[in-house]
Design a protein around this motif. Structure first.
Motif, mmCIF file in Angstrom:
data_model
loop_
_atom_site.group_PDB
_atom_site.id
_atom_site.type_symbol
_atom_site.label_atom_id
_atom_site.label_comp_id
_atom_site.label_asym_id
_atom_site.label_seq_id
_atom_site.Cartn_x
_atom_site.Cartn_y
_atom_site.Cartn_z
ATOM 1 N N ALA A 185 0.725 -1.061 0.050
ATOM 2 C CA ALA A 185 0.074 0.063 -0.026
ATOM 3 C C ALA A 185 0.988 1.171 -0.095
ATOM 4 C CB ALA A 185 -0.901 0.196 1.135
ATOM 5 N N ILE A 219 -0.068 5.075 0.958
ATOM 6 C CA ILE A 219 -0.144 5.995 1.888
ATOM 7 C C ILE A 219 -0.241 5.395 3.315
ATOM 8 C CG2 ILE A 219 -2.625 6.591 2.169
ATOM 9 C CD1 ILE A 219 0.307 9.066 0.855
ATOM 10 N N CYS A 252 -6.236 -3.261 11.154
ATOM 11 C CA CYS A 252 -6.845 -4.111 10.245
ATOM 12 C C CYS A 252 -6.397 -3.520 8.885
ATOM 13 C CB CYS A 252 -8.288 -4.029 10.229
ATOM 14 S SG CYS A 252 -9.109 -4.586 8.859
ATOM 15 N N ARG A 261 -8.136 -6.376 3.676
ATOM 16 C CA ARG A 261 -9.413 -7.270 3.745
ATOM 17 C C ARG A 261 -8.837 -8.803 3.959
ATOM 18 N NH1 ARG A 261 -12.234 -5.035 -1.157
ATOM 19 N NH2 ARG A 261 -10.254 -4.522 -1.691
ATOM 20 N N PHE A 265 -12.943 -4.066 10.052
ATOM 21 C CA PHE A 265 -12.858 -2.855 10.809
ATOM 22 C C PHE A 265 -13.810 -2.679 11.869
ATOM 23 C CE2 PHE A 265 -14.320 -1.278 6.735
ATOM 24 C CZ PHE A 265 -15.499 -0.853 6.986
ATOM 25 N N VAL A 312 -6.967 4.605 5.977
ATOM 26 C CA VAL A 312 -6.352 4.829 4.627
ATOM 27 C C VAL A 312 -6.533 3.815 3.495
ATOM 28 C CG1 VAL A 312 -4.152 6.278 5.580
ATOM 29 C CG2 VAL A 312 -4.249 3.712 6.129
ATOM 30 N N ASN A 343 -10.921 4.955 -1.184
ATOM 31 C CA ASN A 343 -12.093 5.796 -0.879
ATOM 32 C C ASN A 343 -13.481 4.930 -0.343
ATOM 33 O OD1 ASN A 343 -10.147 7.431 -1.992
ATOM 34 N ND2 ASN A 343 -11.378 8.143 -3.823
ATOM 35 N N LYS A 357 -8.328 11.604 2.253
ATOM 36 C CA LYS A 357 -9.361 12.359 1.290
ATOM 37 C C LYS A 357 -9.505 11.281 0.154
ATOM 38 C CE LYS A 357 -7.184 13.009 -1.872
ATOM 39 N NZ LYS A 357 -6.516 11.976 -2.616
ATOM 40 N N PRO A 358 -10.424 11.365 -0.922
ATOM 41 C CA PRO A 358 -11.638 12.259 -0.404
ATOM 42 C C PRO A 358 -12.476 11.621 0.572
ATOM 43 C CG PRO A 358 -11.870 11.381 -2.347
ATOM 44 C CD PRO A 358 -10.440 10.984 -2.249
ATOM 45 N N THR A 386 -2.771 16.914 2.529
ATOM 46 C CA THR A 386 -1.471 16.697 3.118
ATOM 47 C C THR A 386 -1.015 18.234 3.125
ATOM 48 O OG1 THR A 386 -1.596 14.829 1.635
ATOM 49 C CG2 THR A 386 0.642 15.890 2.504
ATOM 50 N N TYR A 387 -1.263 19.162 2.051
ATOM 51 C CA TYR A 387 -0.758 20.164 1.624
ATOM 52 C C TYR A 387 -0.849 21.269 2.518
ATOM 53 C CZ TYR A 387 -0.241 17.090 -2.192
ATOM 54 O OH TYR A 387 0.270 16.114 -3.042
ATOM 55 N N TRP A 409 -7.937 0.703 -8.331
ATOM 56 C CA TRP A 409 -8.970 1.065 -7.717
ATOM 57 C C TRP A 409 -9.344 2.639 -8.191
ATOM 58 C CZ3 TRP A 409 -9.082 5.038 -4.595
ATOM 59 C CH2 TRP A 409 -7.857 5.468 -3.515
ATOM 60 N N TYR A 431 7.337 16.179 2.190
ATOM 61 C CA TYR A 431 6.051 15.231 2.341
ATOM 62 C C TYR A 431 5.814 14.566 3.728
ATOM 63 C CZ TYR A 431 2.455 12.304 -0.129
ATOM 64 O OH TYR A 431 1.425 11.972 -0.481
ATOM 65 N N PHE A 444 2.706 15.841 6.284
ATOM 66 C CA PHE A 444 1.730 14.837 7.145
ATOM 67 C C PHE A 444 2.127 14.947 8.480
ATOM 68 C CE2 PHE A 444 0.882 12.333 3.166
ATOM 69 C CZ PHE A 444 -0.170 12.046 3.483
HETATM 70 N N1 LIG Z 1 -3.390 12.799 1.452
HETATM 71 C C1 LIG Z 1 -2.832 12.347 0.306
HETATM 72 O O1 LIG Z 1 -1.644 13.159 -0.333
HETATM 73 C C2 LIG Z 1 -2.986 11.143 -0.346
HETATM 74 C C3 LIG Z 1 -1.998 10.443 -1.276
HETATM 75 C C4 LIG Z 1 -2.437 9.165 -1.663
HETATM 76 C C5 LIG Z 1 -3.508 8.526 -1.507
HETATM 77 N N2 LIG Z 1 -4.379 9.145 -0.505
HETATM 78 C C6 LIG Z 1 -5.591 8.511 -0.186
HETATM 79 O O2 LIG Z 1 -5.303 7.486 0.750
HETATM 80 C C7 LIG Z 1 -6.341 6.314 0.592
HETATM 81 C C8 LIG Z 1 -5.437 5.060 0.194
HETATM 82 O O3 LIG Z 1 -4.659 5.264 -1.068
HETATM 83 P P1 LIG Z 1 -3.331 4.405 -1.493
HETATM 84 O O4 LIG Z 1 -2.535 4.820 -2.633
HETATM 85 O O5 LIG Z 1 -2.445 3.990 -0.176
HETATM 86 O O6 LIG Z 1 -4.143 3.034 -1.622
HETATM 87 P P2 LIG Z 1 -3.490 1.559 -1.546
HETATM 88 O O7 LIG Z 1 -4.104 0.712 -2.817
HETATM 89 O O8 LIG Z 1 -2.035 1.411 -1.939
HETATM 90 O O9 LIG Z 1 -3.713 1.087 -0.263
HETATM 91 C C9 LIG Z 1 -5.177 0.924 0.409
HETATM 92 C C10 LIG Z 1 -4.883 -0.210 1.445
HETATM 93 O O10 LIG Z 1 -6.192 -0.431 1.950
HETATM 94 C C11 LIG Z 1 -6.401 -1.946 2.381
HETATM 95 N N3 LIG Z 1 -7.778 -2.130 2.317
HETATM 96 C C12 LIG Z 1 -8.814 -2.195 1.451
HETATM 97 N N4 LIG Z 1 -9.996 -2.345 1.864
HETATM 98 C C13 LIG Z 1 -9.918 -2.611 3.095
HETATM 99 C C14 LIG Z 1 -10.715 -2.832 4.365
HETATM 100 N N5 LIG Z 1 -11.814 -3.097 3.996
HETATM 101 N N6 LIG Z 1 -10.014 -2.928 5.475
HETATM 102 C C15 LIG Z 1 -8.748 -2.897 5.749
HETATM 103 N N7 LIG Z 1 -8.063 -2.566 4.619
HETATM 104 C C16 LIG Z 1 -8.510 -2.525 3.359
HETATM 105 C C17 LIG Z 1 -5.710 -2.598 1.088
HETATM 106 O O11 LIG Z 1 -5.403 -3.915 1.398
HETATM 107 C C18 LIG Z 1 -4.516 -1.654 0.957
HETATM 108 O O12 LIG Z 1 -3.501 -2.158 1.776
HETATM 109 C C19 LIG Z 1 -7.066 7.104 -0.587
HETATM 110 O O13 LIG Z 1 -8.402 7.449 -0.092
HETATM 111 C C20 LIG Z 1 -6.394 7.863 -1.388
HETATM 112 O O14 LIG Z 1 -7.072 8.920 -1.971
HETATM 113 C C21 LIG Z 1 -4.103 10.492 -0.037
#
Ligand SMILES: NC(=O)c1ccc[n+]([C@@H]2O[C@H](COP(=O)([O-])OP(=O)(O)OC[C@H]3O[C@@H](n4cnc5c(N)ncnc54)[C@H](O)[C@@H]3O)[C@@H](O)[C@H]2O)c1
Length: 396
Positions: free
Chosen positions: A31, A33, A53, A56, A79, A99, A102, A123-124, A151-152, A199, A336, A340
Motif C-alpha cells: 500500500a 499512503i 486491520c 481485507r 474494521f 487509509v 475511498n 481524502k476524499p 496533506t498540503y 482502484w 512530504y 503529514f
Molecule cells: N493525502 C494524500 O496526499 C494522499 C496520497 C495518496 C493516497 N491518498 C488517499 O489514501 C487512501 C489510500 O490510498 P493508497 O494509494 O494508499 O491505496 P493503496 O491501494 O495503496 O492502499 C490501500 C490499502 O487499504 C487496504 N484495504 C482495502 N480495503 C480494506 C478494508 N476493508 N479493511 C482494511 N484494509 C483495507 C488494502 O489492502 C491496501 O493495503 C485513498 O483514499 C487515497 O485517496 C491520499
C-alpha cells in the motif's frame, strides 16, 4: 495532567511520557499512503501503532502486523470487529487512521466515530456529500476529534501564504490559478494490475470521479485553506483520455467565489513530464503569491512595481503560526513526511489537551477537519454534475 500530555514533551516532540496509541485501517503490504502516515506519526514520537486491520485479507493483516511488531490480539479481520473490540478494551486505541481506498472510508470512519474514537481519514472523505455530513455530525455528537489528511495544509510555506493573505499583504484576492499535473496515468497501467491505478479508475472503489477526486480535491482544499475563499459556483469539464477508462483522468474547472473573486483549476494524470507539480498562484490587488509543491520550502511573493521575493522556510520573517511547523534550519529541505507529520502534531496535541480537559483554541485545531472533508466531497459532486450537464454552471 495525564500521562503523555504536553508537559511530557517539548516543541520538537522529544517525549518522555507515555505515547498515545493509534490503530490503522488499510496500509497493508504494497500500500502507498499507510506507510507514509506511519512514518509521519513516528516523526514526533507522539503516538505509537497499537492495533490494525491492514487489509481485507487476514493473511496480509497478519503479515503487516507482525512486521510492525504488533501482538496478534490487536490485529483484526475487519474494521467493524476492530471498532467493537477496541472500544471494549481497558486500553483502547486513542485514535484510528483510515487509509483504505475511498469506498471503505464511510463505513470505517462511522464504525469508530460511533464508539467515540477519534479518527484521521484520508481524502476524499466519502462518495456522497450526505455521507460526509453524517460523519461530521457523528464526530460532533460524540465529541470525537476528526481530521482529513489534506496533506498540503501541513507545509510551513503554505501556512505562511495563509498568514500573508490574512494580514492583507496582497490586498483583496481577484483571481486564483491552481493546477496539479501528474504523468502516472498517461498509460492505462490499471490494465496491467497496478494496485493504486486499479482502484482509482474503478467507480465502485474510487467514487464518481477519479482525477477530480484524487488530486482535484487537493487543489480545492489548498485554495480554500490558504485563501479562506468559499466557492459560490463552478463549471467543469471532466475528460477521459486513457483507453478503456470510464472515469476522468483530466479536469478543467472555472470558479466564482463568494465576494466576487474568480478562479481556474486544472488537474491531470496524463500530463507527461510532470510528477506532482501542484502549483498555486493567488493574485490580489497589491501582489501575487506563488507556491510549488515540488519546491515546498519556498514561497514567491511579488508586490506591485517590485521584483519578486523568494521567502524561505526557517528564515525571512515567517510568521510564528507557520514557523512553528518547521523542524530543521532553512536550506535543509523538509517535505512530504513533515507535511503529514504537521497534521498529526496538531491533531494529537489537540487530542491530548482534550483528554486533559483543557479547552481547545483555533490554533489547537489548525488541521483540516470534517467541514473540509464535506466541502471536498461537495466540490467533486458539483464538478461531475457540471460536466454531465455539458459544463453547466452549478451553484454550491
Ligand atoms: N493525502 C494524500 O496526499 C494522499 C496520497 C495518496 C493516497 N491518498 C488517499 O489514501 C487512501 C489510500 O490510498 P493508497 O494509494 O494508499 O491505496 P493503496 O491501494 O495503496 O492502499 C490501500 C490499502 O487499504 C487496504 N484495504 C482495502 N480495503 C480494506 C478494508 N476493508 N479493511 C482494511 N484494509 C483495507 C488494502 O489492502 C491496501 O493495503 C485513498 O483514499 C487515497 O485517496 C491520499
Amino acid at each position: 495532567m495525564i500521562e503523555g500530555t504536553r508537559e511530557n514533551g517539548n516543541e520538537n516532540g522529544n517525549r518522555i511520557g507515555k505515547k498515545l496509541r493509534y490503530g490503522m485501517i488499510g496500509g497493508g503490504p504494497g500500500a502507498f499512503i499507510g506507510e507514509v502516515h506511519r512514518k509521519a506519526i513516528g516523526l514526533d514520537g507522539m503516538a505509537e501503532l497499537a492495533a490494525g486491520c491492514f487489509s481485507r485479507s487476514w493473511e496480509k493483516t497478519l503479515e503487516t502486523g507482525r512486521s510492525l511488531g504488533l501482538p496478534e490480539e490487536r490485529l483484526y479481520q475487519d474494521f467493524l470487529t476492530m471498532a467493537e473490540k477496541e472500544a471494549d478494551r481497558p486500553d483502547p486505541v486513542d485514535f484510528v487512521v483510515v487509509v483504505t481506498p475511498n469506498a471503505q472510508h464511510y463505513g470505517a470512519v462511522k464504525a469508530f466515530l460511533s464508539k467515540g474514537i477519534p479518527v484521521v481519514c484520508d481524502k476524499p472523505l466519502t462518495f456522497e456529500t450526505e455521507e460526509a455530513e453524517e460523519l461530521a455530525a457523528l464526530a460532533k455528537q460524540n465529541n470525537a476529534l476528526f481530521a482529513v489528511t489534506y496533506t498540503y495544509t501541513g507545509y510551513p510555506a503554505v501556512k505562511q501564504a495563509r498568514e500573508l493573505i490574512a494580514a492583507g499583504e496582497i490586498g483583496d484576492i481577484r483571481f486564483v490559478n491552481a493546477e496539479y499535473p501528474q504523468e502516472w496515468l498517461a498509460q492505462p497501467i490499471e490494465q496491467e494490475g497496478q494496485k493504486q491505478a486499479s482502484w482509482r479508475t474503478d467507480p465502485a472503489l474510487t467514487g464518481k470521479a477519479n482525477c477530480t477526486g484524487d488530486i482535484g480535491s487537493h487543489v480545492e482544499n489548498l485554495v480554500s485553506y490558504v485563501t479562506g475563499l468559499r466557492i459560490k459556483a463552478l463549471c467543469a469539464r471532466l475528460d477521459t483520455f486513457g483507453p478503456g477508462r470510464v472515469l476522468d483522468d483530466n479536469v478543467s474547472i472555472m470558479l466564482e467565489y463568494e465576494g466576487g473573486a474568480k478562479g481556474l483549476y486544472w488537474a491531470s494524470q496524463i500530463a507527461i513530464g510532470y510528477d506532482n507539480a501542484l502549483r498555486l498562484r493567488i493574485f490580489g490587488t497589491k501582489g501575487t503569491i506563488q507556491w510549488l509543491q515540488e519546491d515546498p520550502n519556498h514561497l514567491q511573493v511579488t508586490y506591485l512595481d517590485r521584483p519578486a521575493q523568494i521567502l524561505s522556510r526557517g528564515r525571512d520573517a515567517f510568521y510564528p503560526a507557520a514557523q512553528r511547523y518547521s523542524r530543521i534550519p532553512s536550506g535543509h529541505p523538509e517535505g512530504y513526511f513533515e507535511a503529514f507529520a504537521n497534521i498529526y502534531k496538531t491533531f494529537i496535541g489537540a487530542l491530548e489537551k482534550q483528554k486533559a480537559g483543557e479547552p481547545l483554541t483555533a490554533e489547537d485545531l489548525d488541521f483540516p477537519g470534517p467541514e473540509m472533508g464535506v466541502d471536498g466531497v461537495k466540490f467533486i459532486g458539483a464538478c461531475v454534475e457540471s460536466s454531465r450537464k455539458g459544463t453547466a454552471w452549478i451553484d454550491l
